[in-house]
Design a protein around this motif. Structure first.
Motif, mmCIF file in Angstrom:
data_model
loop_
_atom_site.group_PDB
_atom_site.id
_atom_site.type_symbol
_atom_site.label_atom_id
_atom_site.label_comp_id
_atom_site.label_asym_id
_atom_site.label_seq_id
_atom_site.Cartn_x
_atom_site.Cartn_y
_atom_site.Cartn_z
ATOM 1 N N GLY C 12 -2.411 -9.238 11.108
ATOM 2 C CA GLY C 12 -2.719 -8.296 10.372
ATOM 3 C C GLY C 12 -1.809 -7.537 9.309
ATOM 4 O O GLY C 12 -2.137 -7.244 8.110
ATOM 5 N N ILE C 14 1.009 -8.852 8.488
ATOM 6 C CA ILE C 14 1.408 -9.676 7.250
ATOM 7 C C ILE C 14 0.442 -9.619 6.085
ATOM 8 O O ILE C 14 0.858 -9.471 4.913
ATOM 9 N N THR C 15 -0.919 -9.596 6.495
ATOM 10 C CA THR C 15 -1.859 -9.536 5.552
ATOM 11 C C THR C 15 -1.859 -8.408 4.530
ATOM 12 O O THR C 15 -1.563 -8.208 3.385
ATOM 13 N N LEU C 18 1.388 -8.759 2.576
ATOM 14 C CA LEU C 18 1.015 -9.629 1.366
ATOM 15 C C LEU C 18 0.376 -8.790 0.470
ATOM 16 O O LEU C 18 0.642 -9.007 -0.999
ATOM 17 N N VAL C 19 -0.613 -8.128 0.730
ATOM 18 C CA VAL C 19 -1.404 -7.462 -0.527
ATOM 19 C C VAL C 19 -0.553 -6.729 -1.266
ATOM 20 O O VAL C 19 -0.653 -6.207 -2.440
ATOM 21 N N ALA C 255 -14.961 -9.124 5.381
ATOM 22 C CA ALA C 255 -14.303 -8.932 4.488
ATOM 23 C C ALA C 255 -15.132 -9.072 3.058
ATOM 24 O O ALA C 255 -14.839 -8.316 2.077
ATOM 25 N N SER C 259 -15.734 -5.805 -0.041
ATOM 26 C CA SER C 259 -15.519 -5.563 -1.647
ATOM 27 C C SER C 259 -16.772 -5.868 -2.047
ATOM 28 O O SER C 259 -16.819 -5.221 -3.425
ATOM 29 N N MET C 290 -5.139 -0.502 -7.347
ATOM 30 C CA MET C 290 -4.015 -1.103 -6.498
ATOM 31 C C MET C 290 -4.428 -0.326 -5.116
ATOM 32 O O MET C 290 -4.266 -1.154 -3.956
ATOM 33 N N MET C 292 -6.845 1.163 -4.134
ATOM 34 C CA MET C 292 -8.331 0.549 -3.497
ATOM 35 C C MET C 292 -8.169 -0.816 -2.852
ATOM 36 O O MET C 292 -8.611 -1.173 -1.487
ATOM 37 N N TYR C 293 -7.340 -1.920 -3.726
ATOM 38 C CA TYR C 293 -6.989 -3.132 -2.903
ATOM 39 C C TYR C 293 -6.561 -3.268 -1.825
ATOM 40 O O TYR C 293 -6.949 -3.717 -0.707
ATOM 41 N N VAL C 296 -8.845 -1.257 0.885
ATOM 42 C CA VAL C 296 -9.839 -2.316 1.473
ATOM 43 C C VAL C 296 -9.065 -3.485 2.438
ATOM 44 O O VAL C 296 -9.790 -3.721 3.329
ATOM 45 N N SER C 297 -7.906 -4.018 1.963
ATOM 46 C CA SER C 297 -7.310 -4.902 2.936
ATOM 47 C C SER C 297 -6.943 -4.535 4.103
ATOM 48 O O SER C 297 -7.144 -5.274 5.158
ATOM 49 N N VAL C 300 -10.064 -4.364 6.015
ATOM 50 C CA VAL C 300 -10.518 -5.804 6.398
ATOM 51 C C VAL C 300 -9.440 -6.482 7.581
ATOM 52 O O VAL C 300 -9.983 -6.931 8.729
ATOM 53 N N ALA C 301 -8.319 -6.136 7.430
ATOM 54 C CA ALA C 301 -7.238 -6.396 8.573
ATOM 55 C C ALA C 301 -7.797 -5.755 10.032
ATOM 56 O O ALA C 301 -7.731 -6.388 10.794
ATOM 57 N N MET C 304 -10.988 -7.530 11.388
ATOM 58 C CA MET C 304 -10.677 -8.780 11.848
ATOM 59 C C MET C 304 -10.156 -8.745 13.212
ATOM 60 O O MET C 304 -10.265 -9.540 14.130
#
Lengths: 332, 281, 320, 324
Positions: C12, C14-15, C18-19, C255, C259, C290, C292-293, C296-297, C300-301, C304
């Motif tokens: 999670g 890492i995700t 990465l974002v 996920a 979005s 950005m 929001m991105y 949201v990630s 999602v993480a 998950m």
């Protein structure tokens, strides 16, 4: 191992393959868990000899087979063919090695790429190794080979796709294709275990005939002891990556000396209903070969095990006539 | 000839695939013959705005600028299919290469790539596409490239799984034992035998690309210079109470096109699944 | 088990990382320099420019910029919106409630309805119900969510005048207490319904295919051979085995949903983060986008991770 | 005279789908006496597993048509109603399948599954009753009570197969069907299991059907053998006699394909040709095309079973000579 000074044709020298255990503990302490799938195998074979390799699943017999054809690299050890190191050979002239050493796989239904015709499949190795001067000649070689192998009409077979043929036919093609390269060393890894009983004999007989014709040495890997005895000149019994007993087929099957071999053979059902034999009961099932030893690997299941067995892996004992076994209680 | 016959027979063997293929043929026909099917240029701002459907001159009506809805639908097919083809081609190519390398060579490359694939599959693509298109401009070319560049992970995952299992198959081992080298094995055995699920997935990828382009248009990030179904729905939103047809027909077109691609994809998967190959067992 | 959770948490992280990296790269490769990306297109305030330069060290080498931005992000500072001159975090925090009110209930309702339909279809494979459900979900699956939303507005708001078409509350009425809740529910009906309809096909598909698959497993044959009733076999053994893949799909669907909800909020003028996103797009307010991105990630993480843990609790085979 | 447990009469199974019919089992007739251990041998496609599944009423009604009679303790297994069938199942007739790994639900504990099965026929059982019974049976197959709390994936294939066997004996059934139950196991494990089964039969009053493709399993663990080929029962008889002096040419061929473990090695002979297409109906001996002794008579009509000895028959015209 051999009393003769004469160099053996195939000389397997201390071959081992170890893998680290996957998914082990992240910060494990002490000795790292290592699977010793094949653990110091040394064997000699003469030209034209058939060696049977038997053992239960997970004993390392198939891994050894794959190492012999270099589908897998050994961690240690080498195999000499006619005095030449295959380790060197595969680096210098891999194609020559491939021509010398061939393998017949267990699953004939999966041996050929499903998208090619048998003709393409059989021509491929000829092309790779530049055998035959043109496609026409190669085609002729394939036809002759199929007809000699009893697959008639050959032209018709060549046009077919693998899924249109039976397991027996496919396994014959697999053997014939290997033989087109004139190998001198053939590994047969359970070549008939997926076939119906009534067609097995044909495949076995064909394999034996062709290898005899070419005077090739054969390693026959199987869990079927009766069949292995029928085929082989000598038999080696494997347990957890090691050879525990080795001798002529009759020595090993009729007069087994190692307690594991004895248990294995006594538990093997015969088709002769009169052949009553008291099965030797051994406990448990073969453990995985993760860091085995230091004692005899079979000690924990062995009915004759003593304190001594747990200390050191036993040396091979010569029982005469080339029959050897790795057990310290033999001959006492 | 034999191959064409075989393909035709396969298509006929599955109802979904047959329907999908016929649908794709119709779409292709519309793309090619658009000027023949329509009377008006879709970009033409005609004199009659907000004409209701049923009008003899405009069977599906016109929008607030007087553009003929029917013509817009027909020309919108070109945009949608172009987006679908270009984006999914980029995505399939990237997927096959990345997934093939990961699966066939294994080891560390595989571990890193597969972790990346999983992460990319998880994080919402829509936001990333949104951000990039907002920053770099919303020309249709940009949109297609961005969709292609962000949708490769599912293809890569499939291709990796294929390569990984094919690598262990007997016929690959057997090819190796016959003396084939690694490159030949990858090209002659792994890719030809593993590429079909990716192809089937690509049809779904096309549908997703169309949907993504439409979503962008709906959020006001479409290319204003092209006719697009998503744009039609976006335009129609303001006239929802007075001129429902502007938004409605664009959506119907998207829906039908997506159905065609989904049917083709499901049909292909069904036909390619080895379990359905032999009905006799 | 702990090890499994740690592993999931790690991926999670890492995700999210990465974002963050993607955001960082985008700022730097976007047309114009990073400062103008953060400031907005028509903003030329030299003071703000200097402040931003100092805050993110934009005159320093790239790795220093990366480090500065990473540490500010970890502290929860996602920058300021140039239009509203407010911290992005605050703006998102304000709007996230209504969004979550849409996302989680719709995912759960879709899960229940979709799985129930799938199970029913699988148990009566080939029957009329199966054919109807399959066809229905197939078509639903092909509908763009925003279009379906608009069509539902036409039907239920414009034509039948049953439900409100936009917003979360009736501003003029100024309801309180129970009537307030009722009013929110009435406003919720259409956007929630759209999301549920759009998500049903995923659950339907996976539930149907996994029930069919489990029913063909050998252990089911064994249970039949013991004389156990079909009902007991299904309720206990088929169900628990078949629900596992559905749980996995729940995570993946979330996920998409998180979005995709932006589109639905736009359709129904729902006062959530989707609206925020839309204004940000129109104004090219990249900091908000950005932010929001990233948010949201993170959502999602987190989902998950929760889903994976639930899965591990259900499936005894996962015990690392 | 011993009591007959199962008497199969003219049992046929036909699989049908839209395109074709497959005649999987044709006119199977034989009977099993109390205490018998019957081996049904055949190669793939012989119909041996289909026969077992038909007896267990586990074939899908939509695609498989079953006719004939299977008298089991006075009731016809093929026609009893669902309720009576549910009563018979596991209490009187139980089964062990080949793949032990897939014979248990992977997400439920072994004990829970056994308990549920126990309660099928004893719904009012006390708590712990099932476990007590199961532990007793697990001991018979050399397993400890530890197994009760475990999940299937925590056991090896051999251990799971032992659990499956113990589970099949929960109610002391009159008839146990083992469908390739030892095939997937290693030599030693198979040998041990066969011994355990034989040992159990001495203590429990059990009748058993072993379905296998391996003659040596039959030789080691059965007293009666049924040989199947392409849907036909070609030979039925006492193991010792059939294996030594097989009457039917197919049995002879099959036995000739097996090498002996310790005895004289003879040249292995395969049976030429391949299994016929079972979607056709044949009006000749089905083995005739592959039979080395086939004559005109064989190709004229399908032979009826011919009495060869006591409890020993063979579906071959040549066997009876004029005697039949």
């Amino acid at each position: 191992m051999s009393e003769q000074k004469k160099k053996a044709y195939i000389d397997i020298q201390d071959v081992s393959v170890f893998y680290p255990v996957k998914g082990g503990k992240l910060f494990a302490q002490g000795e790292k868990p290592i699977v010793k799938a094949v653990n110091g195998i040394s064997l000699q074979m003469e030209k034209g000899e058939v060696l049977g390799l038997i053992g239960e699943s997970g004993c390392g017999k198939s891994t050894l087979g794959r190492i012999l054809v270099r589908l897998e690299e050994p961690t240690r050890g080498d195999v000499l063919i006619d005095g030449v190191s295959t380790h060197e050979l595969i680096r210098k002239d891999p194609k020559k090695f491939r021509r010398m050493v061939q393998i017949v796989f267990q699953n004939p239904f999966d041996t050929f790429t499903p998208r090619d015709t048998i003709e393409k499949i059989m021509m491929r190795p000829l092309k790779i190794h530049n055998i035959g001067k043109d496609d026409q000649e190669r085609h002729k070689m394939c036809v002759e080979s199929l007809e000699a192998g009893g697959l008639r009409p050959a032209e018709d077979i060549l046009r077919r796709y693998p899924h249109e043929l039976s397991g027996g036919q496919l396994q014959r093609i697999s053997i014939l294709r290997s033989m087109l390269l004139n190998p001198t060393f053939i590994i047969a890894d359970e070549p008939v275990s997926m076939l119906d009983v009534s067609v097995r004999a044909d495949i076995i007989n064909m394999l034996l005939e062709l290898s005899r014709e070419k005077n090739a040495s054969v390693v026959f890997i199987s869990h079927d002891i009766a069949l292995t005895r029928y085929i082989s000149d000598r038999i080696a019994v494997m347990y957890l990556g090691r050879i525990v007993e080795y001798g002529t087929a009759d020595q090993v099957v009729k007069n087994p000396q190692h307690p594991y071999t004895q248990a294995l053979i006594s538990n093997c059902a015969s088709i002769d209903p009169d052949e009553e034999s008291a099965a030797i009961d051994i406990q448990g099932e073969p453990p995985t070969p993760i860091n085995p030893g230091p004692g005899c690997f079979f000690a924990e299941r062995c009915p004759h095990a003593t304190q001594e067995c747990l200390k050191k892996y036993p040396e091979y004992r010569d029982l005469g006539d080339g029959h050897i076994a790795a057990c310290m209680h033999i001959g006492k | 000839m034999k191959l064409i016959k075989k393909i035709l027979r396969t298509i006929k063997s599955d109802r979904l695939l047959l329907a999908g293929c016929i649908g794709i043929c119709i779409l292709l026909f519309i793309v090619v013959a658009a000027p023949l099917i329509t009377e008006y240029d879709a970009k033409l701002f005609g004199p009659d705005a907000l004409v209701a459907p049923g009008d003899p001159a405009h069977p599906l009506g016109t929008n607030h600028l007087g553009q003929d809805i029917w013509s817009m639908l027909i020309y919108g097919t070109r945009t949608s299919l172009m987006v679908a083809v270009v984006a999914s081609f980029i995505s399939a190519l990237l997927g096959i290469i990345i997934g093939g390398i990961a699966g066939f060579f294994g080891g560390w490359a595989d571990r890193i790539i597969s972790e990346l694939i999983n992460v990319f599959l998880m994080i919402p693509t829509l936001f990333l596409v949104l951000l990039i298109v907002a920053m770099f401009g919303s020309s249709i070319l940009n949109i297609m490239i961005v969709i292609g560049l962000t949708s490769w992970p599912s293809n890569a995952k499939l291709m990796r799984a294929q390569a990984l299992s094919l690598r262990e198959r007997t016929f690959v081992k057997s090819a190796q034992a016959m003396g084939e080298n690694r490159r030949q094995i990858l090209m002659k055995y792994i890719i030809p035998n593993g590429v079909f699920p990716v192809v089937a997935n690509t049809t779904v990828g096309m549908a997703n690309a169309i949907l993504l382009e439409a979503s962008l248009s709906f959020l006001g990030l479409g290319d204003p210079t092209v006719i697009s179904w998503g744009q039609m729905v976006y335009d129609g939103k303001q006239y929802l109470t007075s001129a429902w047809w502007i938004a409605a027909f664009g959506g119907v077109a998207i829906c039908l096109t997506l159905l065609i691609f989904y049917m083709t994809g499901d049909g292909l998967n069904h036909v390619l699944n080895p379990k359905h190959g032999k009905a006799g067992e | 088990m702990t090890k499994y959770v740690i592993k999931r948490l790690f991926s999670g992280l890492i995700t999210i990382f990465l974002v963050f990296v993607i955001n960082f790269i985008l700022i730097h490769i976007a047309p114009g320099d990073p400062v103008s990306v953060m400031m907005g297109k028509d903003n030329n305030d030299p003071e703000l420019r200097a402040a931003l330069m100092a805050k993110y060290g934009l005159d320093q080498p790239l790795y220093v910029q990366f480090y500065r931005q990473l540490t500010t992000t970890i502290r929860g500072d996602l920058g300021d919106s140039y239009i509203y001159s407010r911290p992005v975090v605050d703006m998102i925090a304000e709007k996230i409630g209504p969004t979550l009110l849409l996302v989680f209930p719709s995912a759960l309702i879709a899960l229940i309805i979709g799985a129930a339909m799938g199970i029913l279809s699988a148990r009566h494979e080939g029957s009329v119900i199966d054919v109807i459900f399959s066809g229905l979900t197939y078509i639903l699956n092909a509908m763009p969510s925003f279009w379906l939303g608009l069509m539902l507005i036409i039907l239920f708001a414009t034509r039948l005048n049953l439900l409100p078409s936009s917003g979360m509350i009736d501003v003029r009425a100024g309801y309180t207490g129970f009537r307030y809740i009722l009013d929110v529910l009435r406003h919720l009906a259409l956007p929630l319904g759209t999301l549920v309809l759009i998500n049903i096909p995923y659950y339907y598909r996976i539930a149907k295919s996994s029930v069919l698959q489990v029913t063909n497993e050998e252990f089911i044959t064994t249970f039949r051979a013991t004389g156990m009733s079909e009902r007991k076999i299904f309720n206990k053994y088929v169900f628990k085995n078949a629900i596992l893949p559905v749980v996995t799909v729940f995570g993946i669907t979330m996920a998409f949903l998180i979005s995709g909800v932006t589109l639905i909020e736009t359709v129904f003028a729902w006062p959530g983060t989707g609206r925020l996103t839309l204004t940000a797009i129109n104004q090219r307010d990249y900091t908000v986008l950005m932010g929001m991105y990233l948010v949201v990630s993170v959502m999602v993480a987190l989902t998950m991770i929760v889903v994976d843990i639930v899965y591990a609790l259900l499936d005894p085979r996962i015990r690392y | 005279m011993s009591e007959t447990v199962l008497s199969i009469d003219n049992l046929c199974v036909t699989y049908k789908n839209r395109q074709k019919k497959v005649y999987a089992v044709k006119n199977a007739s034989f009977s099993i006496e109390k205490g018998d251990a019957v081996g049904i041998v055949g190669e793939s496609g012989s119909g041996k597993s289909t026969l077992a599944m038909a007896l267990l009423r586990l074939l899908p009604a939509r695609t498989a048509e079953v006719t004939g009679k299977a008298d089991f303790l006075g009731r016809d297994l093929l026609t009893v109603d669902d309720k009576a069938l549910a009563d018979l199942r596991w209490k009187e007739l139980s089964v062990v399948f080949q793949k032990a790994m897939s014979s248990f639900s992977p997400v439920h504990r072994i004990g829970e599954q056994i308990e549920d099965i126990y309660r099928v026929h004893t719904p009012n059982a006390q708590k712990g009753e099932a476990k007590e019974r199961a532990v007793e049976l697990l001991k018979l197959v050399n397993l400890g009570d530890r197994v009760w709390r475990l999940y299937p994936h925590e056991l090896s294939g051999g251990m799971l197969q032992r659990v499956a066997i113990a589970m099949s004996l929960l109610f002391n059934p009159r008839l146990l069907i083992m469908d390739e139950a030892t095939t997937a196991l290693d030599v030693v494990t198979q040998g041990q299991l066969l011994n355990e089964i034989k040992h159990m039969e001495e203590t429990l009053d059990m009748t058993r059907i072993m379905i296998t493709h391996d003659m040596s399993v039959v030789a080691a663990s059965c007293n009666k053998v049924v040989v199947m080929y392409a849907g036909d029962i070609v030979e039925v008889g006492p193991v010792k006699k059939v294996l030594k002096t097989p009457a039917h040419p197919y049995t002879q061929g099959l036995l000739g394909s097996f090498p002996s473990l310790k005895g004289e090695t003879h040249a292995l002979r395969a049976i030429p040709g391949s299994i016929p297409d079972l979607s056709q109906q044949y009006n000749e001996c089905i083995f005739a095309p592959r039979c080395p002794h086939a004559t005109e008579a064989c190709r004229k009509a399908r032979p009826e079973p011919v009495q060869v000895g006591e409890g020993w028959s063979s579906r071959c015209v040549l066997c009876g000579g004029g005697k039949a």
